[in-house]
Design an enzyme around this catalytic site. Structure first.
Site, short mmCIF file in Angstrom:
data_model
loop_
_atom_site.label_atom_id
_atom_site.label_comp_id
_atom_site.label_asym_id
_atom_site.label_seq_id
_atom_site.Cartn_x
_atom_site.Cartn_y
_atom_site.Cartn_z
NE ARG A 155 -3.27 0.18 2.89
CZ ARG A 155 -3.45 0.66 4.12
NH1 ARG A 155 -3.06 -0.03 5.17
NH2 ARG A 155 -4.03 1.83 4.30
CB SER A 191 -0.34 4.27 4.19
OG SER A 191 0.16 3.05 4.71
CE LYS A 219 -3.82 -3.54 13.12
NZ LYS A 219 -3.96 -2.64 14.29
CG ASP A 220 -4.76 -4.73 7.97
OD1 ASP A 220 -5.45 -4.46 8.99
OD2 ASP A 220 -3.92 -3.95 7.48
CB THR A 260 -10.11 3.90 18.95
OG1 THR A 260 -9.75 2.66 18.34
CG2 THR A 260 -11.46 3.72 19.63
CB SER A 276 -10.11 -0.68 16.91
OG SER A 276 -10.26 -1.90 17.60
NE ARG A 335 -8.12 -5.01 19.12
CZ ARG A 335 -7.23 -4.16 19.63
NH1 ARG A 335 -7.00 -4.16 20.94
NH2 ARG A 335 -6.58 -3.31 18.86
NE ARG A 336 -6.10 -0.22 18.84
CZ ARG A 336 -5.55 0.02 17.65
NH1 ARG A 336 -6.13 0.89 16.82
NH2 ARG A 336 -4.45 -0.59 17.27
NE ARG A 379 -10.56 4.22 8.09
CZ ARG A 379 -10.74 3.96 6.80
NH1 ARG A 379 -11.94 3.89 6.28
NH2 ARG A 379 -9.71 3.75 6.02
CG ASN A 408 -2.15 9.34 7.54
OD1 ASN A 408 -2.21 10.10 8.51
ND2 ASN A 408 -1.92 9.78 6.32
CB VAL A 409 0.23 7.06 12.13
CG1 VAL A 409 0.90 7.56 13.40
CG2 VAL A 409 0.03 5.55 12.19
CB THR A 411 -4.81 11.75 9.69
OG1 THR A 411 -4.27 12.06 8.41
CG2 THR A 411 -6.23 12.30 9.79
NE ARG A 412 -6.53 6.11 12.54
CZ ARG A 412 -7.19 4.98 12.72
NH1 ARG A 412 -7.32 4.47 13.94
NH2 ARG A 412 -7.73 4.35 11.71
CB CYS A 414 -10.63 -6.07 11.90
SG CYS A 414 -11.46 -5.29 10.52
#
Length: 334
Positions: free
Chosen positions: A16, A18, A86-87, A130, A132, A134-135, A152, A154-155, A157-158, A248
């Site tokens: 990808r 990113s 994990k994807d 988050t 997720s 799960r989180r 949502r 990328n890192v 952006t978050r 996920c």
């Protein structure tokens, strides 16, 4: 992998586009070259997860970042694909195999908060981002007073959301480590508070099945890159996920590790989405003959036996969770 004049062809490594994907793919590609797999070039592949907007659950969850890379492999546009493990969907993709799982990064989730705050010291009503479920469920279980916000991006952006409109975000520590952004971490969350996603922190190096078994420089480099303890731990986690019929988008966490005397231990948690109830179970198994198998044994046969034992551990723990009501608690398989 074909060879020309006894020399390996350039290995085309799909990724990808990113920043995180390019970084982790670059590390794998460099390692394969260093291990004698041949020179490489990166092939950027745009996936649905990069193109579409919305929550991961609404986009279809597991596989949204994977399908286009797998198509590129099967169509011969690249020779190797590197995924965040994990994807990957737990179902086998015909014609493809995960030929190597490098050493795993720290799989814990990380809190990145304003003013150096930890989860315990965030103010009441603080907003935590988050993407997720799960989180989100585990955040609500630990701190019901928090406002959990779906995000949502990328890192970078978050992380920028912390200064803009959030008090904190939760990200995988592994991704931050690979990007050199551990400075943003204010707390690495312990497993009993935030159990990670199955295979979090691990990479999957996927190739066409015939290339993994071809005895070429690439196949030998892939075998050398594979870290057996990580591979076995991830097999156990993903077998659990498969038996639970969870992806996920499900509030399921698991972490396995290979300890002394070849004992593989797996811990898993299944939560209600709102965090008001949870089931947590642990199981272990001794890998007969060890990771490499007993002296004198056929290495491939020994590896096969340990892989089956690791997967059986995950399935057994999933059965325990299902017997305790996990399917109804988290609406698994729905």
């Amino acid at each position: 992998m074909a060879e020309t004049g006894g020399m390996p062809q350039t290995v085309r490594v799909g990724t990808r586009a990113s920043a995180l994907a390019l970084t982790q793919t670059g590390h794998v590609a460099d390692a394969l070259t260093a291990l004698g797999g041949g020179e490489h070039e990166l092939v950027r592949v745009r996936t649905d997860g990069d193109r579409l907007t919305g929550s991961l659950a609404s986009l279809g969850g597991t596989g949204v970042f994977v399908t286009a890379l797998r198509d590129a492999l099967l169509e011969g546009r690249c020779d190797v694909a590197v995924h965040s493990f994990k994807d990957l969907p737990t179902a086998v993709s015909p014609g493809l195999v995960v030929a190597a799982v490098p050493v795993r990064e720290d799989p814990r989730d990380a809190l990145c908060a304003r003013d150096g705050r930890t989860l315990a010291t965030l103010p009441r009503g603080a907003s935590v981002g988050t993407g997720s479920p799960r989180r989100a469920a585990q955040l609500r279980a630990a701190r019901p007073d928090l406002e959990v916000v779906d995000i949502r991006g990328n890192v970078d952006t978050r992380l920028k959301r912390i200064e803009a409109d959030l008090d904190a975000v939760v990200l995988a520590r592994a991704g931050l480590a690979r990007l050199g952004r551990l400075d943003a971490v204010t707390e690495a969350l312990p497993f009993d508070v935030m159990t990670p996603a199955c295979a979090q922190g691990a990479l999957a190096v996927e190739v066409r099945a015939e290339d993994a078994a071809a005895g070429t420089p690439l196949a030998r480099a892939l075998a050398a890159l594979d870290h057996r303890p990580t591979h076995l731990a991830v097999l156990a986690e993903r077998a659990l996920l498969s038996r639970l019929e969870a992806g996920c988008a499900a509030p399921v966490g698991a972490h396995a590790h290979l300890g002394a005397d070849d004992v593989l231990t797996l811990e898993a948690v299944v939560l209600r989405v709102d965090g008001t109830a949870a089931l947590r179970r642990t199981a272990s198994t001794t890998l007969a003959g060890g990771v490499a198998g007993p002296d004198g044994a056929d290495p491939a046969a020994a590896a096969g036996r340990t892989a089956l034992a690791a997967a059986a551990l995950g399935t057994r723990l999933a059965e325990d969770l299902l017997a305790a009501g996990a399917a109804d608690l988290a609406e698994l398989g729905a």
